[in-house]
Write a protein that holds these residues in place. Structure first.
Motif, PDB file in Angstrom:
ATOM      1  N   VAL A  20       7.734  -4.316   1.318  1.00  0.00           N
ATOM      2  CA  VAL A  20       7.265  -3.136   0.608  1.00  0.00           C
ATOM      3  C   VAL A  20       5.743  -3.205   0.651  1.00  0.00           C
ATOM      4  O   VAL A  20       5.140  -4.131   0.102  1.00  0.00           O
ATOM      5  CB  VAL A  20       7.750  -3.102  -0.861  1.00  0.00           C
ATOM      6  CG1 VAL A  20       7.171  -1.883  -1.582  1.00  0.00           C
ATOM      7  CG2 VAL A  20       9.275  -3.105  -0.926  1.00  0.00           C
ATOM      8  N   LEU A  21       5.133  -2.268   1.361  1.00  0.00           N
ATOM      9  CA  LEU A  21       3.676  -2.199   1.421  1.00  0.00           C
ATOM     10  C   LEU A  21       3.198  -1.225   0.362  1.00  0.00           C
ATOM     11  O   LEU A  21       3.631  -0.075   0.317  1.00  0.00           O
ATOM     12  CB  LEU A  21       3.204  -1.746   2.804  1.00  0.00           C
ATOM     13  CG  LEU A  21       3.317  -2.765   3.920  1.00  0.00           C
ATOM     14  CD1 LEU A  21       2.850  -2.159   5.234  1.00  0.00           C
ATOM     15  CD2 LEU A  21       2.530  -4.021   3.606  1.00  0.00           C
ATOM     16  N   LEU A  22       2.317  -1.698  -0.488  1.00  0.00           N
ATOM     17  CA  LEU A  22       1.734  -0.876  -1.538  1.00  0.00           C
ATOM     18  C   LEU A  22       0.342  -0.461  -1.061  1.00  0.00           C
ATOM     19  O   LEU A  22      -0.547  -1.308  -0.964  1.00  0.00           O
ATOM     20  CB  LEU A  22       1.662  -1.676  -2.841  1.00  0.00           C
ATOM     21  CG  LEU A  22       2.990  -2.295  -3.303  1.00  0.00           C
ATOM     22  CD1 LEU A  22       2.759  -3.256  -4.443  1.00  0.00           C
ATOM     23  CD2 LEU A  22       3.981  -1.208  -3.666  1.00  0.00           C
ATOM     24  N   LEU A  23       0.172   0.800  -0.739  1.00  0.00           N
ATOM     25  CA  LEU A  23      -1.104   1.282  -0.213  1.00  0.00           C
ATOM     26  C   LEU A  23      -2.065   1.610  -1.335  1.00  0.00           C
ATOM     27  O   LEU A  23      -1.817   2.509  -2.139  1.00  0.00           O
ATOM     28  CB  LEU A  23      -0.894   2.545   0.636  1.00  0.00           C
ATOM     29  CG  LEU A  23      -0.755   2.344   2.135  1.00  0.00           C
ATOM     30  CD1 LEU A  23       0.403   1.454   2.465  1.00  0.00           C
ATOM     31  CD2 LEU A  23      -0.679   3.658   2.839  1.00  0.00           C
ATOM     32  N   TRP A  45      -0.075   2.494  -4.192  1.00  0.00           N
ATOM     33  CA  TRP A  45      -0.312   1.451  -5.179  1.00  0.00           C
ATOM     34  C   TRP A  45      -1.190   1.973  -6.296  1.00  0.00           C
ATOM     35  O   TRP A  45      -2.131   2.727  -6.073  1.00  0.00           O
ATOM     36  CB  TRP A  45      -0.989   0.254  -4.516  1.00  0.00           C
ATOM     37  CG  TRP A  45      -1.219  -0.896  -5.442  1.00  0.00           C
ATOM     38  CD1 TRP A  45      -0.313  -1.820  -5.837  1.00  0.00           C
ATOM     39  CD2 TRP A  45      -2.455  -1.240  -6.077  1.00  0.00           C
ATOM     40  NE1 TRP A  45      -0.896  -2.725  -6.686  1.00  0.00           N
ATOM     41  CE2 TRP A  45      -2.216  -2.396  -6.851  1.00  0.00           C
ATOM     42  CE3 TRP A  45      -3.727  -0.691  -6.077  1.00  0.00           C
ATOM     43  CZ2 TRP A  45      -3.199  -3.008  -7.606  1.00  0.00           C
ATOM     44  CZ3 TRP A  45      -4.709  -1.302  -6.823  1.00  0.00           C
ATOM     45  CH2 TRP A  45      -4.444  -2.445  -7.584  1.00  0.00           C
ATOM     46  N   THR A  46      -0.877   1.568  -7.515  1.00  0.00           N
ATOM     47  CA  THR A  46      -1.720   1.876  -8.662  1.00  0.00           C
ATOM     48  C   THR A  46      -1.996   0.569  -9.406  1.00  0.00           C
ATOM     49  O   THR A  46      -1.289  -0.429  -9.232  1.00  0.00           O
ATOM     50  CB  THR A  46      -1.040   2.871  -9.626  1.00  0.00           C
ATOM     51  OG1 THR A  46       0.152   2.273 -10.134  1.00  0.00           O
ATOM     52  CG2 THR A  46      -0.703   4.183  -8.936  1.00  0.00           C
ATOM     53  N   THR A  89       1.071  -6.405 -11.788  1.00  0.00           N
ATOM     54  CA  THR A  89       1.820  -7.565 -12.257  1.00  0.00           C
ATOM     55  C   THR A  89       3.302  -7.374 -11.979  1.00  0.00           C
ATOM     56  O   THR A  89       3.795  -6.253 -11.904  1.00  0.00           O
ATOM     57  CB  THR A  89       1.623  -7.764 -13.779  1.00  0.00           C
ATOM     58  OG1 THR A  89       2.057  -6.587 -14.460  1.00  0.00           O
ATOM     59  CG2 THR A  89       0.176  -8.039 -14.109  1.00  0.00           C
ATOM     60  N   GLY A  90       3.976  -8.484 -11.829  1.00  0.00           N
ATOM     61  CA  GLY A  90       5.423  -8.439 -11.661  1.00  0.00           C
ATOM     62  C   GLY A  90       5.893  -8.022 -10.287  1.00  0.00           C
ATOM     63  O   GLY A  90       7.042  -7.653 -10.121  1.00  0.00           O
ATOM     64  N   GLY A  91       5.025  -8.077  -9.289  1.00  0.00           N
ATOM     65  CA  GLY A  91       5.431  -7.712  -7.939  1.00  0.00           C
ATOM     66  C   GLY A  91       6.410  -8.709  -7.359  1.00  0.00           C
ATOM     67  O   GLY A  91       6.335  -9.904  -7.622  1.00  0.00           O
ATOM     68  N   GLY A  92       7.335  -8.201  -6.575  1.00  0.00           N
ATOM     69  CA  GLY A  92       8.308  -9.076  -5.943  1.00  0.00           C
ATOM     70  C   GLY A  92       7.698  -9.833  -4.769  1.00  0.00           C
ATOM     71  O   GLY A  92       6.604  -9.524  -4.300  1.00  0.00           O
ATOM     72  N   ALA A  93       8.419 -10.828  -4.295  1.00  0.00           N
ATOM     73  CA  ALA A  93       7.940 -11.649  -3.182  1.00  0.00           C
ATOM     74  C   ALA A  93       7.804 -10.848  -1.898  1.00  0.00           C
ATOM     75  O   ALA A  93       7.079 -11.240  -0.997  1.00  0.00           O
ATOM     76  CB  ALA A  93       8.889 -12.827  -2.969  1.00  0.00           C
ATOM     77  N   ASN A  94       8.500  -9.720  -1.815  1.00  0.00           N
ATOM     78  CA  ASN A  94       8.434  -8.907  -0.598  1.00  0.00           C
ATOM     79  C   ASN A  94       7.376  -7.800  -0.674  1.00  0.00           C
ATOM     80  O   ASN A  94       7.274  -6.983   0.221  1.00  0.00           O
ATOM     81  CB  ASN A  94       9.799  -8.292  -0.298  1.00  0.00           C
ATOM     82  CG  ASN A  94      10.229  -7.281  -1.353  1.00  0.00           C
ATOM     83  OD1 ASN A  94       9.782  -7.326  -2.492  1.00  0.00           O
ATOM     84  ND2 ASN A  94      11.116  -6.386  -0.974  1.00  0.00           N
ATOM     85  N   GLN A  95       6.576  -7.771  -1.739  1.00  0.00           N
ATOM     86  CA  GLN A  95       5.557  -6.738  -1.911  1.00  0.00           C
ATOM     87  C   GLN A  95       4.181  -7.248  -1.499  1.00  0.00           C
ATOM     88  O   GLN A  95       3.785  -8.364  -1.847  1.00  0.00           O
ATOM     89  CB  GLN A  95       5.506  -6.253  -3.362  1.00  0.00           C
ATOM     90  CG  GLN A  95       6.747  -5.515  -3.775  1.00  0.00           C
ATOM     91  CD  GLN A  95       6.628  -4.983  -5.190  1.00  0.00           C
ATOM     92  OE1 GLN A  95       5.669  -5.259  -5.904  1.00  0.00           O
ATOM     93  NE2 GLN A  95       7.618  -4.222  -5.601  1.00  0.00           N
ATOM     94  N   TRP A  96       3.463  -6.389  -0.776  1.00  0.00           N
ATOM     95  CA  TRP A  96       2.111  -6.685  -0.316  1.00  0.00           C
ATOM     96  C   TRP A  96       1.244  -5.470  -0.544  1.00  0.00           C
ATOM     97  O   TRP A  96       1.665  -4.340  -0.277  1.00  0.00           O
ATOM     98  CB  TRP A  96       2.130  -7.032   1.173  1.00  0.00           C
ATOM     99  CG  TRP A  96       2.858  -8.304   1.454  1.00  0.00           C
ATOM    100  CD1 TRP A  96       4.212  -8.484   1.505  1.00  0.00           C
ATOM    101  CD2 TRP A  96       2.266  -9.567   1.702  1.00  0.00           C
ATOM    102  NE1 TRP A  96       4.495  -9.797   1.775  1.00  0.00           N
ATOM    103  CE2 TRP A  96       3.320 -10.480   1.906  1.00  0.00           C
ATOM    104  CE3 TRP A  96       0.962 -10.018   1.778  1.00  0.00           C
ATOM    105  CZ2 TRP A  96       3.101 -11.816   2.181  1.00  0.00           C
ATOM    106  CZ3 TRP A  96       0.745 -11.352   2.061  1.00  0.00           C
ATOM    107  CH2 TRP A  96       1.806 -12.241   2.260  1.00  0.00           C
ATOM    108  N   ARG A  97       0.041  -5.695  -1.027  1.00  0.00           N
ATOM    109  CA  ARG A  97      -0.918  -4.599  -1.241  1.00  0.00           C
ATOM    110  C   ARG A  97      -1.797  -4.482  -0.005  1.00  0.00           C
ATOM    111  O   ARG A  97      -2.396  -5.459   0.436  1.00  0.00           O
ATOM    112  CB  ARG A  97      -1.765  -4.876  -2.482  1.00  0.00           C
ATOM    113  CG  ARG A  97      -2.693  -3.722  -2.832  1.00  0.00           C
ATOM    114  CD  ARG A  97      -3.395  -3.974  -4.143  1.00  0.00           C
ATOM    115  NE  ARG A  97      -4.496  -4.910  -3.939  1.00  0.00           N
ATOM    116  CZ  ARG A  97      -4.914  -5.797  -4.829  1.00  0.00           C
ATOM    117  NH1 ARG A  97      -4.328  -5.900  -6.007  1.00  0.00           N
ATOM    118  NH2 ARG A  97      -5.929  -6.588  -4.585  1.00  0.00           N
ATOM    119  N   LEU A  98      -1.854  -3.279   0.558  1.00  0.00           N
ATOM    120  CA  LEU A  98      -2.679  -3.010   1.729  1.00  0.00           C
ATOM    121  C   LEU A  98      -3.883  -2.179   1.312  1.00  0.00           C
ATOM    122  O   LEU A  98      -3.735  -1.079   0.788  1.00  0.00           O
ATOM    123  CB  LEU A  98      -1.882  -2.261   2.804  1.00  0.00           C
ATOM    124  CG  LEU A  98      -2.657  -1.823   4.037  1.00  0.00           C
ATOM    125  CD1 LEU A  98      -3.243  -3.021   4.786  1.00  0.00           C
ATOM    126  CD2 LEU A  98      -1.770  -1.001   4.962  1.00  0.00           C
TER     127      LEU A  98
END
Length: 164
Positions: A60-63, A99-100, A105-114
């Motif tokens: 999951v990419l958080l832009l 992304w906001t 906080t609380g992001g899963g292991a599969n989440q990355w902020r781009l």
């Protein structure tokens, strides 16, 4: 007597109209294509980042809101849309969300902020038939709840100013 039927004038105009439509410059399409190409280059680099686990379908990419230099004439939302579309177009690619700060906080292991930053990288280059705008696109991957950089890469190029 053999009466001649008048030749319909409309049949003569159709090829002229079609030729005119084909030759008409389409600046929004040119800009769209330039941004799509840039988005595709960026998406390819992000998906291939060694920091990301594979396969990308599990990500999951958080832009984050991109930073875009006003000198380039590209709005923040236009660039974000281009990058989002390119990431979503990747076969078996990641989920992509905006992304906001509240997602910190609380992001899963599969989440990355781009994070992305599109900046002018020098003065306009004047050629005989156009102007080019050099740019540098910096891409950064972080964990949603962290500040340390997990991966960073810069792309350089130039956009045709007439397309903007």
């Amino acid at each position: 007597m053999n009466a001649r039927r008048p030749f319909p004038l409309a049949l003569l105009l159709v090829p002229l109209l079609l030729a005119g439509c084909a030759a008409a410059p389409d600046r929004p399409e040119t800009l769209r294509q330039a941004l799509l190409n840039l988005g595709e280059r960026a998406a390819s680099r992000v998906i291939g980042a060694p920091a990301l686990p594979q396969p990308p379908a599990d990500l999951v990419l958080l832009l984050a809101a991109p930073e875009v230099n006003g000198e380039l004439g590209i709005g923040q939302e236009r660039f974000r849309e281009s990058l989002t579309r390119a990431l979503l177009a990747v076969s078996d690619g990641p989920q992509v969300l905006d992304w906001t700060e509240s997602m910190g906080t609380g992001g899963g292991a599969n989440q990355w902020r781009l994070e992305s930053r599109l900046m002018a990288d020098g003065p306009r280059l004047r050629l005989s038939d156009r102007e080019l705008l050099p740019y540098r696109l910096t891409l950064v991957l972080r964990r949603p709840d962290g500040e340390s950089v997990m991966w960073e890469e810069s792309l350089q190029g130039a956009l045709d100013a007439s397309a903007l």
